[in-house]
Write an enzyme that holds these catalytic residues in place. Structure first.
Site, PDB file in Angstrom:
ATOM      1  CG  ASP A 192      -4.226  -1.190  -3.584  1.00  0.00           C
ATOM      2  OD1 ASP A 192      -3.338  -0.357  -3.303  1.00  0.00           O
ATOM      3  OD2 ASP A 192      -5.419  -0.882  -3.755  1.00  0.00           O
ATOM      4  CG  ASP A 249      -3.501   2.859   0.176  1.00  0.00           C
ATOM      5  OD1 ASP A 249      -3.561   3.943  -0.440  1.00  0.00           O
ATOM      6  OD2 ASP A 249      -3.813   1.764  -0.330  1.00  0.00           O
TER       7      ASP A 249
END
Length: 168
Positions: A116, A132
């Site tokens: 991330d 995401d």
């Protein structure tokens, strides 16, 4: 693949973008936690690893999440391949979800965690990645697709003409 071509196009381009951005992060940052402010205090690129689901829910759940990603991905591929032609908004929705599920699924199978890096600090939002984003965009598209549509004027006129014909 011709019948739902937007599905395949969005899924492939989304997967490529997800993989390239994660590769860039891993190659550009020395250690997890490193950050580069794009707009200081508002938006940063911050390298973190996530062993859970979106926004770090189910931390340490990469084992079962990898299988969930695989099942979702295979189900969407099956849907696009064998189901009748979908509406454009549905193709986009399912294509984005497939891109995200594959992107994060590959991370989970290969590394045991997800990379991330999108860090919105202004609103203290959890750090996330393009996969995401794609999953959320896909869900939004499917929500739009599920909204009732107004019957078109042309359709209403043809129904009225049919009713007129029945009463003559």
């Amino acid at each position: 693949m011709k019948k739902n071509q937007w599905f395949w196009l969005v899924a492939i381009i989304g997967l490529i973008l997800d993989r390239l951005t994660k590769y860039w992060v891993v190659q550009s940052f020395d250690t997890t936690g490193d950050t580069v402010p794009i707009w200081s205090g508002v938006f940063h690129f911050t390298y973190v690893i996530n062993t859970g689901a979106a926004f770090s829910f189910f931390k340490g759940g990469a084992g079962w999440l990898r299988w969930l990603s695989l099942i979702v991905s295979l189900g969407l591929i099956f849907l696009a391949w064998y189901a009748p032609r979908m509406r454009l908004i549905e193709q986009l929705g399912y294509g984005f979800i497939l891109a995200g599920a594959l992107g994060n699924g590959i991370d989970r199978f290969v590394m045991g965690y997800v990379v991330d890096f999108l860090d919105f600090r202004l609103i203290n939002f959890p750090i996330f990645n393009l996969a995401d984003v794609f999953i959320n965009v896909g869900i939004f598209c499917l929500l739009i697709a599920s909204l009732p549509t107004k019957p078109s004027a042309k359709r209403n006129l043809s129904k009225e003409n049919n009713l007129d014909q029945n009463f003559k």
